[in-house]
Design a protein around this motif. Sequence first.
Motif, PDB file in Angstrom:
ATOM      1  N   MET A 108      -9.101   2.459  -6.940  1.00  0.00           N
ATOM      2  CA  MET A 108      -8.104   1.260  -6.030  1.00  0.00           C
ATOM      3  C   MET A 108      -8.474   0.076  -6.693  1.00  0.00           C
ATOM      4  O   MET A 108      -9.803  -0.269  -7.160  1.00  0.00           O
ATOM      5  CB  MET A 108      -8.939   1.224  -4.690  1.00  0.00           C
ATOM      6  N   LYS A 141     -14.095   8.439   2.074  1.00  0.00           N
ATOM      7  CA  LYS A 141     -14.787   8.658   0.761  1.00  0.00           C
ATOM      8  C   LYS A 141     -15.957   7.420   0.460  1.00  0.00           C
ATOM      9  O   LYS A 141     -17.172   7.884   0.113  1.00  0.00           O
ATOM     10  CB  LYS A 141     -13.924   8.605  -0.514  1.00  0.00           C
ATOM     11  N   TYR A 142     -15.612   6.284   0.875  1.00  0.00           N
ATOM     12  CA  TYR A 142     -16.508   5.092   0.738  1.00  0.00           C
ATOM     13  C   TYR A 142     -17.447   4.688   1.901  1.00  0.00           C
ATOM     14  O   TYR A 142     -17.518   3.551   2.080  1.00  0.00           O
ATOM     15  CB  TYR A 142     -15.880   4.169  -0.206  1.00  0.00           C
ATOM     16  N   CYS A 187       0.930  -1.208  -0.119  1.00  0.00           N
ATOM     17  CA  CYS A 187      -0.031  -0.142  -0.083  1.00  0.00           C
ATOM     18  C   CYS A 187       0.731   1.324   0.006  1.00  0.00           C
ATOM     19  O   CYS A 187       0.362   2.232  -0.435  1.00  0.00           O
ATOM     20  CB  CYS A 187      -0.965   0.146   1.247  1.00  0.00           C
ATOM     21  N   THR A 231     -12.402   0.051  -5.524  1.00  0.00           N
ATOM     22  CA  THR A 231     -13.295   1.285  -5.900  1.00  0.00           C
ATOM     23  C   THR A 231     -14.611   0.753  -6.553  1.00  0.00           C
ATOM     24  O   THR A 231     -14.461  -0.020  -7.496  1.00  0.00           O
ATOM     25  CB  THR A 231     -12.724   2.144  -6.979  1.00  0.00           C
ATOM     26  N   CYS A 241       1.398   3.537  -3.230  1.00  0.00           N
ATOM     27  CA  CYS A 241       0.595   4.795  -3.366  1.00  0.00           C
ATOM     28  C   CYS A 241       0.255   5.700  -2.187  1.00  0.00           C
ATOM     29  O   CYS A 241      -0.064   6.795  -2.323  1.00  0.00           O
ATOM     30  CB  CYS A 241      -0.947   4.280  -4.183  1.00  0.00           C
ATOM     31  N   HIS A 242       0.050   5.151  -0.968  1.00  0.00           N
ATOM     32  CA  HIS A 242      -0.591   5.825  -0.176  1.00  0.00           C
ATOM     33  C   HIS A 242       0.607   6.575   0.869  1.00  0.00           C
ATOM     34  O   HIS A 242       0.377   7.344   1.780  1.00  0.00           O
ATOM     35  CB  HIS A 242      -1.391   4.835   0.807  1.00  0.00           C
ATOM     36  N   GLY A 255     -14.029   7.344  -9.362  1.00  0.00           N
ATOM     37  CA  GLY A 255     -12.550   7.172  -8.924  1.00  0.00           C
ATOM     38  C   GLY A 255     -12.112   8.678  -8.270  1.00  0.00           C
ATOM     39  O   GLY A 255     -13.055   9.442  -8.041  1.00  0.00           O
ATOM     40  N   LEU A 276      -1.240  10.125  -5.786  1.00  0.00           N
ATOM     41  CA  LEU A 276      -1.523   8.963  -6.286  1.00  0.00           C
ATOM     42  C   LEU A 276      -2.620   8.078  -5.888  1.00  0.00           C
ATOM     43  O   LEU A 276      -3.353   7.291  -6.713  1.00  0.00           O
ATOM     44  CB  LEU A 276      -0.249   7.974  -6.457  1.00  0.00           C
ATOM     45  N   ALA A 277      -2.911   8.598  -4.599  1.00  0.00           N
ATOM     46  CA  ALA A 277      -4.126   8.033  -3.998  1.00  0.00           C
ATOM     47  C   ALA A 277      -4.622   8.857  -2.904  1.00  0.00           C
ATOM     48  O   ALA A 277      -4.115  10.119  -2.598  1.00  0.00           O
ATOM     49  CB  ALA A 277      -3.635   6.542  -3.437  1.00  0.00           C
ATOM     50  N   GLU A 304     -10.962  11.602   6.492  1.00  0.00           N
ATOM     51  CA  GLU A 304     -12.059  11.575   5.382  1.00  0.00           C
ATOM     52  C   GLU A 304     -12.031  10.274   4.612  1.00  0.00           C
ATOM     53  O   GLU A 304     -11.043   9.641   4.516  1.00  0.00           O
ATOM     54  CB  GLU A 304     -12.025  12.519   4.371  1.00  0.00           C
ATOM     55  N   ILE A 327      -5.181  -5.558   7.687  1.00  0.00           N
ATOM     56  CA  ILE A 327      -4.898  -4.448   6.990  1.00  0.00           C
ATOM     57  C   ILE A 327      -5.852  -3.289   7.701  1.00  0.00           C
ATOM     58  O   ILE A 327      -5.358  -2.136   8.067  1.00  0.00           O
ATOM     59  CB  ILE A 327      -4.653  -4.455   5.486  1.00  0.00           C
ATOM     60  N   LEU A 334     -13.845  -1.897   0.871  1.00  0.00           N
ATOM     61  CA  LEU A 334     -13.126  -0.898  -0.140  1.00  0.00           C
ATOM     62  C   LEU A 334     -11.919  -1.825  -0.357  1.00  0.00           C
ATOM     63  O   LEU A 334     -11.383  -1.857  -1.785  1.00  0.00           O
ATOM     64  CB  LEU A 334     -12.857   0.271   0.127  1.00  0.00           C
TER      65      LEU A 334
HETATM   66  C1  HEC Z   1      -1.900   1.597  -7.153  1.00  0.00           C
HETATM   67  C2  HEC Z   1      -1.819   2.678  -6.176  1.00  0.00           C
HETATM   68  C3  HEC Z   1      -2.593   2.108  -4.855  1.00  0.00           C
HETATM   69  C4  HEC Z   1      -2.287   1.261  -4.026  1.00  0.00           C
HETATM   70  C5  HEC Z   1      -0.856   0.202  -4.269  1.00  0.00           C
HETATM   71  C6  HEC Z   1      -3.015   1.137  -2.971  1.00  0.00           C
HETATM   72  N1  HEC Z   1      -4.182   2.146  -3.342  1.00  0.00           N
HETATM   73 FE1  HEC Z   1      -5.526   2.302  -1.992  1.00  0.00          FE
HETATM   74  N2  HEC Z   1      -6.209   4.025  -3.134  1.00  0.00           N
HETATM   75  C7  HEC Z   1      -5.830   4.270  -4.050  1.00  0.00           C
HETATM   76  C8  HEC Z   1      -6.603   5.197  -4.933  1.00  0.00           C
HETATM   77  C9  HEC Z   1      -6.518   5.740  -6.135  1.00  0.00           C
HETATM   78  C10 HEC Z   1      -7.644   5.704  -3.916  1.00  0.00           C
HETATM   79  C11 HEC Z   1      -8.822   6.270  -4.410  1.00  0.00           C
HETATM   80  C12 HEC Z   1      -9.703   5.471  -5.283  1.00  0.00           C
HETATM   81  C13 HEC Z   1     -10.845   6.305  -5.317  1.00  0.00           C
HETATM   82  O1  HEC Z   1     -11.238   7.541  -5.232  1.00  0.00           O
HETATM   83  O2  HEC Z   1     -12.108   5.694  -5.922  1.00  0.00           O
HETATM   84  C14 HEC Z   1      -7.412   4.535  -2.905  1.00  0.00           C
HETATM   85  C15 HEC Z   1      -8.147   4.726  -1.807  1.00  0.00           C
HETATM   86  C16 HEC Z   1      -7.949   3.911  -0.752  1.00  0.00           C
HETATM   87  C17 HEC Z   1      -8.732   3.850   0.516  1.00  0.00           C
HETATM   88  C18 HEC Z   1     -10.063   4.903   0.705  1.00  0.00           C
HETATM   89  C19 HEC Z   1      -9.607   6.061   1.364  1.00  0.00           C
HETATM   90  C20 HEC Z   1     -10.265   7.111   1.677  1.00  0.00           C
HETATM   91  O3  HEC Z   1      -9.943   8.395   2.170  1.00  0.00           O
HETATM   92  O4  HEC Z   1     -11.654   7.017   1.573  1.00  0.00           O
HETATM   93  C21 HEC Z   1      -8.504   3.027   1.410  1.00  0.00           C
HETATM   94  C22 HEC Z   1      -8.852   2.650   2.580  1.00  0.00           C
HETATM   95  C23 HEC Z   1      -7.218   2.345   0.749  1.00  0.00           C
HETATM   96  N3  HEC Z   1      -7.222   2.929  -0.438  1.00  0.00           N
HETATM   97  C24 HEC Z   1      -6.700   1.525   1.240  1.00  0.00           C
HETATM   98  C25 HEC Z   1      -5.343   0.773   0.666  1.00  0.00           C
HETATM   99  C26 HEC Z   1      -4.658  -0.407   1.084  1.00  0.00           C
HETATM  100  C27 HEC Z   1      -4.840  -0.819   2.547  1.00  0.00           C
HETATM  101  C28 HEC Z   1      -3.638  -0.585   0.376  1.00  0.00           C
HETATM  102  C29 HEC Z   1      -2.887  -1.943   0.386  1.00  0.00           C
HETATM  103  C30 HEC Z   1      -3.174  -3.278   0.620  1.00  0.00           C
HETATM  104  C31 HEC Z   1      -3.858   0.367  -0.795  1.00  0.00           C
HETATM  105  N4  HEC Z   1      -4.953   1.015  -0.663  1.00  0.00           N
HETATM  106  C32 HEC Z   1      -3.067   0.381  -2.004  1.00  0.00           C
HETATM  107  C33 HEC Z   1      -4.613   3.612  -4.969  1.00  0.00           C
HETATM  108  C34 HEC Z   1      -3.939   2.598  -4.445  1.00  0.00           C
END
Ligand code: HEC
Length: 205
Positions: free
Chosen positions: A175, A145-146, A121, A161, A124-125, A167, A135-136, A143, A190, A156
């Motif tokens: 996501m 979002k979902y 994670c 997503t 991007c995060h 997105g 990137l995320a 906040e 996680i 989520l």
């Molecule tokens: C390739 C990039 C990428 C990776 C790797 C990634 N994410 Fe994300 N994540 C995103 C994106 C882009 C969004 C926003 C999606 C949307 O707005 O629909 C997001 C959104 C989220 C959110 C919602 C956040 C919010 O404020 O509402 C969560 C929770 C989350 N990710 C958890 C994870 C976790 C846990 C992992 C690892 C297992 C992970 N992400 C790995 C790109 C990534």
Amino acid sequence: MNEEEKDTYRRGEFARKGEVILREHEYDGIQEFDQKLPNWWLFTFYGAIVFFFGMWFVYYTLGLVQSDQERITKAVSAVNEKKSAALADTLSNLTDSVLVHEWATDESKVKAGEAIYLQVCIACHGPNMDAPTKLALSLVDQEWKYGNAPLDIFKLINNGTPPESKGMEPSGARMMPFGQSFSPEEIASITAFIISKNKEDFKDY
Ligand code: HEC
């Protein structure tokens, strides 16, 4: 003796004497033999044809042997069934409150979740979960979002997503679903890790 008979006779003579037959034409100094194919070669050739009809019959008419595609489709759907059963099983015991008060307070579960966070994670995060590269979305900005509930976060991460969402603004970044790479328990750990970093947001569950 007509021409054809003569030709046959000639071939017989040649064969008897153990000589090779050369065809009359010559191109760029290259000449061609006119030999009977060896029996062992013909045997494998006709054998292959017979084998083809045999296999055709067995595969398509009798359906006795499954094709690779059928075997793979079956294996994949068996795996998918197992995974959905495991997910249903985990979700049946997992409530918002259990996630907050049992998982997110359990050191070993949070550590397991953190390990996965640091492995995938973080790309991007970001190391501080604030998505500095945009990137995320930030996971520490209060906040969600979902949905604000712990199980919304779980879903989520598991499903990615939702299909109806566009997105992120303005890039449209989405996501991906991590339920394909991690077991429901891993997704829960996680989620527990994320909750442990946002205690205030989830204290009322
Ligand atoms: C390739 C990039 C990428 C990776 C790797 C990634 N994410 Fe994300 N994540 C995103 C994106 C882009 C969004 C926003 C999606 C949307 O707005 O629909 C997001 C959104 C989220 C959110 C919602 C956040 C919010 O404020 O509402 C969560 C929770 C989350 N990710 C958890 C994870 C976790 C846990 C992992 C690892 C297992 C992970 N992400 C790995 C790109 C990534």
